[in-house]
Design an enzyme around this catalytic site. Structure first.
Site, short mmCIF file in Angstrom:
data_model
loop_
_atom_site.label_atom_id
_atom_site.label_comp_id
_atom_site.label_asym_id
_atom_site.label_seq_id
_atom_site.Cartn_x
_atom_site.Cartn_y
_atom_site.Cartn_z
N ILE A 17 1.14 -0.93 -0.09
CA ILE A 17 0.16 0.16 -0.05
C ILE A 17 0.78 1.22 -0.18
O ILE A 17 1.31 1.45 0.75
CB ILE A 17 -1.11 -0.39 1.45
CG1 ILE A 17 -1.78 -0.83 1.47
CG2 ILE A 17 -1.94 1.58 1.29
CD1 ILE A 17 -2.87 -1.32 -0.51
N GLU A 102 -6.40 6.37 -12.97
CA GLU A 102 -5.02 5.91 -12.29
C GLU A 102 -3.96 5.88 -13.63
O GLU A 102 -3.00 6.50 -12.98
CB GLU A 102 -5.55 4.77 -11.15
CG GLU A 102 -3.90 4.17 -11.21
CD GLU A 102 -4.69 2.90 -10.15
OE1 GLU A 102 -4.40 1.81 -10.30
OE2 GLU A 102 -3.31 3.05 -9.04
N GLN A 196 22.90 4.36 -20.11
CA GLN A 196 23.98 3.23 -21.02
C GLN A 196 24.95 4.75 -21.12
O GLN A 196 25.83 4.37 -21.20
CB GLN A 196 23.02 2.43 -21.46
CG GLN A 196 24.57 1.99 -22.69
CD GLN A 196 25.19 1.18 -21.93
OE1 GLN A 196 24.51 0.07 -20.34
NE2 GLN A 196 26.77 0.01 -22.84
N GLY A 199 28.15 5.71 -19.21
CA GLY A 199 28.38 5.31 -18.49
C GLY A 199 28.38 4.44 -17.11
O GLY A 199 27.56 4.35 -16.58
N GLY A 200 29.91 4.75 -16.70
CA GLY A 200 30.19 3.92 -15.28
C GLY A 200 29.23 4.88 -14.23
O GLY A 200 28.84 4.97 -13.18
C1 LIG Z 1 5.52 0.22 -5.23
C2 LIG Z 1 4.57 -0.92 -5.03
C3 LIG Z 1 3.32 0.42 -4.81
C4 LIG Z 1 2.07 -0.16 -5.14
N1 LIG Z 1 0.68 0.00 -4.55
C5 LIG Z 1 -0.27 -0.09 -4.34
C6 LIG Z 1 -0.95 0.65 -3.78
O1 LIG Z 1 -1.12 2.17 -2.72
N2 LIG Z 1 -2.45 -0.03 -3.44
C7 LIG Z 1 -3.36 -1.19 -3.81
O2 LIG Z 1 -3.62 -1.62 -4.03
N3 LIG Z 1 -2.05 -2.24 -4.81
C8 LIG Z 1 -0.50 -1.25 -4.33
N4 LIG Z 1 0.32 -2.13 -5.59
C9 LIG Z 1 0.51 -3.69 -5.49
C10 LIG Z 1 0.12 -3.67 -7.49
O3 LIG Z 1 -0.71 -3.09 -7.93
C11 LIG Z 1 0.64 -5.40 -7.39
O4 LIG Z 1 1.48 -6.15 -6.92
C12 LIG Z 1 0.60 -5.41 -8.97
O5 LIG Z 1 -0.78 -5.41 -9.75
C13 LIG Z 1 0.73 -7.11 -9.49
O6 LIG Z 1 0.51 -7.67 -8.78
P1 LIG Z 1 0.89 -8.75 -7.94
O7 LIG Z 1 1.79 -8.57 -7.24
O8 LIG Z 1 -0.10 -10.11 -7.12
O9 LIG Z 1 1.44 -9.48 -9.10
P2 LIG Z 1 1.35 -11.36 -9.20
O10 LIG Z 1 -0.24 -11.14 -9.59
O11 LIG Z 1 1.52 -12.09 -8.67
O12 LIG Z 1 1.66 -11.06 -11.24
C14 LIG Z 1 2.88 -12.12 -11.09
C15 LIG Z 1 3.28 -11.89 -12.50
O13 LIG Z 1 2.74 -12.70 -13.01
C16 LIG Z 1 1.69 -12.03 -13.82
N5 LIG Z 1 0.53 -12.52 -14.76
C17 LIG Z 1 -0.43 -12.63 -13.26
N6 LIG Z 1 -1.70 -12.72 -14.14
C18 LIG Z 1 -1.31 -12.89 -15.34
C19 LIG Z 1 -2.34 -12.80 -16.84
N7 LIG Z 1 -3.64 -13.41 -16.09
N8 LIG Z 1 -2.39 -13.01 -17.52
C20 LIG Z 1 -0.61 -12.96 -17.78
N9 LIG Z 1 0.45 -12.83 -16.94
C21 LIG Z 1 -0.35 -12.67 -15.48
C22 LIG Z 1 2.03 -10.81 -14.37
O14 LIG Z 1 2.09 -9.86 -15.24
C23 LIG Z 1 3.08 -11.00 -12.84
O15 LIG Z 1 4.02 -10.96 -14.83
C24 LIG Z 1 2.02 -1.77 -4.83
C25 LIG Z 1 3.31 -2.66 -5.00
C26 LIG Z 1 4.14 -2.16 -5.30
C27 LIG Z 1 5.06 -2.83 -5.74
#
Ligand SMILES: Cc1cc2nc3c(=O)[nH]c(=O)nc-3n(C[C@H](O)[C@H](O)[C@H](O)COP(=O)(O)OP(=O)(O)OC[C@H]3O[C@@H](n4cnc5c(N)ncnc54)[C@H](O)[C@@H]3O)c2cc1C
Length: 240
Positions: A17, A102, A196, A199-200
Site C-alpha cells: 500500500i 489512475e 547506458q 557509462g560507469g
Molecule cells: C511499490 C508498489 C506500490 C504499490 N502500491 C499499491 C497501492 O497503493 N494499492 C494497491 O492496491 N496495490 C499496490 N501495489 C500492488 C500492485 O498493484 C501489484 O503488485 C500488481 O498489480 C501486481 O500484482 P501482484 O504483485 O499480485 O503480481 P501477480 O499477480 O502475482 O503477477 C506476477 C506475474 O504474473 C503475471 N500475471 C498475472 N496474471 C496474469 C494473467 N492473467 N496473464 C498473464 N500474466 C499474468 C503478472 O503480469 C506478473 O508478471 C503496489 C505494488 C508495488 C510494488
C-alpha cells in the site's frame, strides 16, 4: 467484512500500500458477500487509528524511496455502518470506474520522467568527453537520443488525446490501458538507454539518472502489470 448490528467487523490484510505508513484514512475494499465473487465487494472509509488497524513495517524497495509502501492488517476491526462508501456489494464497479483515471495519471508521470531523463542525459553527453570528442558526437548517441525523442513525442501525443477524451468523460478502459502500457514500457526502456550513455557514472547514486532508472521499474508493475494491460486491450479487440 461481516455485518454485526450497527457495525461491520473486518478481518484480513493487504500487501503493497503506497503511503500506508503515513495514512490516516483509507478506502478499504472488502468482501461482503463471499458467494458472489467480484459482485460481493464493498468499499469502506476507515480511520487508521481504530483498534484492530495495524500497520506493518515499511517494505524495502529498489526505488521510489520518497514514498513508503506498507502492509496493513485488520484484526477484528470494527467500523460503523455509515463507513460503507456507496452501496453494498458495488465496490468492484466503483473501483473499475476509477481505474482509467489512475492509468492516465501514471501515463503523465511516465512522460514527465522520460522528459527529465532525456534532459539530464542531453546535458551530460554534451559535456563529457571521451577519446577526444564529446559523447554527444558519437553517432550511436545521436541515433539513440533521436529514437527515444521520436518515441516520446508519439507517446506524448497519445497522452494529450487521452487527456482530452478524459475531460469529455469519453476515455475508455482500453485507451487508458494502451497509454499505461506504452508510456511505462517506454519509461523503463528510455531510462535504461539513457543510463547506458552515462557509462560507469550512470551506475552511481551521485548521478540522478540511476534514480530515474530504479524509480521507473515499478511503473510497468503497479496499477495493473503490462501483461494485464495487454489482456484488457485484447479483450477490446477480440472479446473475452
Ligand atoms: C511499490 C508498489 C506500490 C504499490 N502500491 C499499491 C497501492 O497503493 N494499492 C494497491 O492496491 N496495490 C499496490 N501495489 C500492488 C500492485 O498493484 C501489484 O503488485 C500488481 O498489480 C501486481 O500484482 P501482484 O504483485 O499480485 O503480481 P501477480 O499477480 O502475482 O503477477 C506476477 C506475474 O504474473 C503475471 N500475471 C498475472 N496474471 C496474469 C494473467 N492473467 N496473464 C498473464 N500474466 C499474468 C503478472 O503480469 C506478473 O508478471 C503496489 C505494488 C508495488 C510494488
Amino acid at each position: 467484512a461481516v455485518r454485526d448490528g450497527d457495525e461491520w467487523v473486518i478481518n484480513g490484510s493487504k500487501t503493497f500500500i503506497t503511503n500506508g505508513l503515513h495514512c490516516g484514512l483509507i478506502v478499504l475494499a472488502a468482501k461482503t458477500d463471499t458467494s458472489k465473487g467480484a459482485k460481493g465487494i464493498s468499499l469502506f472509509l476507515v480511520d487508521s487509528s481504530l483498534p484492530g488497524f495495524k500497520k506493518g513495517k515499511g517494505i524495502k524497495k529498489m526505488g521510489q524511496h520518497s514514498n513508503d509502501t506498507a502492509e496493513l492488517f485488520f484484526d477484528n476491526l470494527r467500523v460503523p455502518a455509515n463507513a460503507l462508501l456507496g452501496e453494498e456489494n458495488k465496490g468492484f464497479i466503483y473501483l473499475m470506474q476509477e481505474l482509467p483515471r489512475e492509468r492516465l495519471g501514471l501515463g503523465s508521470q511516465a512522460v514527465g520522467a522520460c522528459e527529465g531523463a532525456m534532459a539530464i542525459t542531453a546535458d551530460y553527453v554534451t559535456q563529457r568527453k571521451a577519446f577526444g570528442s564529446t559523447i554527444a558526437q558519437f553517432q550511436n548517441t545521436r541515433f539513440k537520443m533521436a529514437e527515444l525523442r521520436a518515441q516520446l513525442e508519439l507517446t506524448k501525443a497519445y497522452l494529450k488525446q487521452c487527456e482530452a477524451r478524459f475531460k469529455l468523460g469519453a476515455m475508455t478502459t482500453e485507451e487508458a490501458s494502451i497509454l499505461k502500457l506504452m508510456s511505462t514500457e517506454l519509461q523503463v526502456k528510455l531510462t535504461h538507454e539513457c543510463l547506458q550513455l552515462f557509462g560507469g557514472y550512470g551506475y552511481t547514486e551521485e548521478y540522478p539518472i540511476s534514480r530515474f532508472f530504479t524509480d521507473a521499474r515499478v511503473q510497468t508493475i503497479y496499477a495493473g502489470t503490462s501483461e494485464i494491460m495487454k489482456e484488457v486491450i485484447a479483450r477490446g479487440e477480440l472479446g473475452r
